[in-house]
Design a protein around this motif. Structure first.
Motif, short mmCIF file in Angstrom:
data_model
loop_
_atom_site.label_atom_id
_atom_site.label_comp_id
_atom_site.label_asym_id
_atom_site.label_seq_id
_atom_site.Cartn_x
_atom_site.Cartn_y
_atom_site.Cartn_z
N PHE A 1 0.84 -1.20 0.00
CA PHE A 1 0.00 0.00 0.00
C PHE A 1 0.88 1.25 0.00
O PHE A 1 1.93 1.27 0.63
CB PHE A 1 -0.86 0.05 1.27
CG PHE A 1 -1.68 -1.19 1.53
CD1 PHE A 1 -1.09 -2.32 2.08
CD2 PHE A 1 -3.03 -1.21 1.26
CE1 PHE A 1 -1.83 -3.46 2.34
CE2 PHE A 1 -3.78 -2.35 1.53
CZ PHE A 1 -3.19 -3.47 2.06
N TYR B 1 0.45 5.42 0.96
CA TYR B 1 -0.38 6.43 1.59
C TYR B 1 0.34 7.79 1.50
O TYR B 1 1.55 7.86 1.46
CB TYR B 1 -0.60 6.12 3.08
CG TYR B 1 -1.42 4.89 3.36
CD1 TYR B 1 -0.82 3.64 3.45
CD2 TYR B 1 -2.80 4.97 3.55
CE1 TYR B 1 -1.56 2.50 3.72
CE2 TYR B 1 -3.54 3.84 3.83
CZ TYR B 1 -2.92 2.62 3.91
OH TYR B 1 -3.67 1.49 4.18
N GLN C 1 0.55 11.35 3.71
CA GLN C 1 0.21 11.92 5.00
C GLN C 1 0.64 13.38 5.03
O GLN C 1 1.83 13.70 5.09
CB GLN C 1 0.88 11.15 6.14
CG GLN C 1 0.46 11.62 7.52
CD GLN C 1 1.04 10.79 8.65
OE1 GLN C 1 2.01 10.07 8.47
NE2 GLN C 1 0.44 10.88 9.82
N GLN D 1 -2.13 15.43 9.77
CA GLN D 1 -3.26 14.62 9.32
C GLN D 1 -2.93 13.14 9.38
O GLN D 1 -1.78 12.74 9.53
CB GLN D 1 -3.65 15.00 7.88
CG GLN D 1 -4.06 16.43 7.70
CD GLN D 1 -5.29 16.77 8.49
OE1 GLN D 1 -6.29 16.04 8.47
NE2 GLN D 1 -5.24 17.87 9.25
N GLY D 2 -3.97 12.32 9.23
CA GLY D 2 -3.74 10.90 9.14
C GLY D 2 -3.37 10.50 7.72
O GLY D 2 -3.57 11.27 6.78
N PRO D 3 -2.83 9.30 7.56
CA PRO D 3 -2.50 8.82 6.22
C PRO D 3 -3.74 8.69 5.35
O PRO D 3 -4.80 8.28 5.83
CB PRO D 3 -1.89 7.44 6.49
CG PRO D 3 -1.47 7.45 7.92
CD PRO D 3 -2.43 8.34 8.61
N PHE E 1 -5.10 6.93 1.79
CA PHE E 1 -4.82 5.86 0.85
C PHE E 1 -4.57 6.41 -0.55
O PHE E 1 -5.30 7.27 -1.05
CB PHE E 1 -6.01 4.89 0.82
CG PHE E 1 -5.96 3.85 -0.25
CD1 PHE E 1 -6.60 4.03 -1.46
CD2 PHE E 1 -5.26 2.67 -0.04
CE1 PHE E 1 -6.56 3.06 -2.45
CE2 PHE E 1 -5.22 1.68 -1.02
CZ PHE E 1 -5.87 1.89 -2.23
N TYR F 1 -3.02 0.38 -4.07
CA TYR F 1 -2.82 -0.95 -3.48
C TYR F 1 -2.38 -1.94 -4.56
O TYR F 1 -2.93 -1.96 -5.66
CB TYR F 1 -4.13 -1.43 -2.85
CG TYR F 1 -4.16 -2.92 -2.56
CD1 TYR F 1 -4.99 -3.78 -3.30
CD2 TYR F 1 -3.35 -3.47 -1.57
CE1 TYR F 1 -5.01 -5.15 -3.03
CE2 TYR F 1 -3.38 -4.84 -1.31
CZ TYR F 1 -4.20 -5.67 -2.04
OH TYR F 1 -4.22 -7.02 -1.78
N ASP G 1 -6.07 -1.34 -6.98
CA ASP G 1 -6.84 -0.17 -6.59
C ASP G 1 -5.92 1.05 -6.66
O ASP G 1 -4.91 1.08 -5.97
CB ASP G 1 -7.40 -0.35 -5.18
CG ASP G 1 -8.40 0.73 -4.77
OD1 ASP G 1 -8.39 1.83 -5.36
OD2 ASP G 1 -9.18 0.48 -3.84
N SER H 1 -7.52 4.20 -6.73
CA SER H 1 -8.56 5.22 -6.61
C SER H 1 -8.11 6.43 -5.80
O SER H 1 -8.71 7.50 -5.91
CB SER H 1 -9.81 4.62 -5.98
OG SER H 1 -9.53 4.13 -4.68
N GLU I 1 -2.33 -7.65 9.50
CA GLU I 1 -1.76 -6.38 9.94
C GLU I 1 -0.94 -5.75 8.82
O GLU I 1 -0.20 -6.43 8.12
CB GLU I 1 -0.88 -6.61 11.16
CG GLU I 1 -0.16 -5.38 11.65
CD GLU I 1 0.77 -5.68 12.80
OE1 GLU I 1 0.74 -6.82 13.31
OE2 GLU I 1 1.55 -4.78 13.20
N GLN I 2 -1.05 -4.44 8.71
CA GLN I 2 -0.18 -3.69 7.80
C GLN I 2 1.05 -3.24 8.57
O GLN I 2 0.93 -2.69 9.67
CB GLN I 2 -0.91 -2.47 7.24
CG GLN I 2 -2.02 -2.81 6.28
CD GLN I 2 -2.48 -1.61 5.48
OE1 GLN I 2 -1.86 -0.55 5.48
NE2 GLN I 2 -3.57 -1.77 4.77
N PHE J 1 4.19 -0.69 8.47
CA PHE J 1 4.51 0.56 7.80
C PHE J 1 6.01 0.82 7.78
O PHE J 1 6.73 0.51 8.74
CB PHE J 1 3.83 1.73 8.51
CG PHE J 1 2.37 1.86 8.19
CD1 PHE J 1 1.43 1.07 8.83
CD2 PHE J 1 1.95 2.75 7.23
CE1 PHE J 1 0.08 1.20 8.53
CE2 PHE J 1 0.61 2.88 6.92
CZ PHE J 1 -0.33 2.10 7.57
N GLY J 2 6.46 1.44 6.71
CA GLY J 2 7.81 1.96 6.65
C GLY J 2 7.89 3.31 7.32
O GLY J 2 6.88 3.88 7.73
#
Lengths: 112, 115
Positions: free
Chosen positions: B33, B35, B37, B41-43, B45, B48, B56, B58, B103-104, B106-107
């Protein structure tokens, strides 16, 4: 559409205080709910999750219960520590987990 | 490797330049995925991949954004003709499965600043 709303920060608490960070959601289907934490200088980490209504996720003393009737997933901890200082993100994913929706994050500062 | 890695960690670009951001997922992770950010703010999308297939896209904000994962492992997010509004942290995440609560991971992200 799907979205998450969480309380704005920063939240400042003294060590050993009780923590609540509110999170509510809007979802078109049956979401799974997550709390992620971002410690200073680090990447996002999964803190806990719940995949169906009435499930309680827990980890490191943190808990959150999936409340379908109130569309909420509030994060709680009975006694915070300085090391809990971080930014906390509520998130949801619907259907097959290929897309996550995150809240804007709540910064927690815990003072000794 | 031990986790998801991203490079570069910081990138400064002049408006109009093209940039390429790299993500090395955890070995064996099927899903990847991207994202975006923004500060405070939050990440959000972006796109994918399941193995090499982009299932995806979108969330990509414009046709200046392009992502690929040609061999189903390393992924590159490319931004053409960067604009100031592209300034953000770009996060990559991977997960073992394609569904069912995996679970994702994250880097650390790439912080892009467009001047």
């Amino acid at each position: 559409g799907d979205s998450v709303t969480q309380m704005e920060g920063p939240v400042t608490l003294s060590e050993e205080a009780f923590l609540t960070i509110n999170c509510t959601y809007t979802a078109t289907g049956y979401p799974s709910l997550f709390w992620y934490v971002q410690y200073p200088g680090e990447g996002l980490q999964l803190l806990l999750k719940a995949t169906k209504a009435d499930d309680k996720g827990s980890n490191k003393g943190f808990e959150a219960t999936y409340r379908k009737e109130t569309t909420s997933f509030h994060l709680e901890k009975g006694s915070v520590q300085v090391s809990d200082s971080a930014v906390y993100f509520c998130a949801l994913s619907v259907y097959n987990f290929n897309k996550f929706y995150f809240g804007s994050g709540t910064k927690l500062n815990v003072k000794p | 490797g031990a986790g998801v890695s991203q490079s570069p960690r910081y990138k400064v670009a002049k408006r109009g330049q093209d940039v390429a951001l790299r993500c090395d997922p955890i070995s064996g992770h099927v899903s990847l995925f991207w994202y975006q950010q923004a500060l405070g703010q939050g990440p959000e999308f972006l796109t994918y991949f399941q193995n090499e297939a982009q299932l995806d896209k979108s969330g990509l904000p414009s046709d200046r954004f392009f992502a690929e994962r040609p061999e189903g492992s390393v992924s590159t997010l490319k931004i053409q003709r960067t604009q100031q509004e592209d300034s953000a942290v770009y996060l990559c995440a991977s997960s073992l499965g394609v569904a069912g609560g995996h679970e994702q991971f994250f880097g650390p992200g790439t912080r892009l600043t467009v001047l």
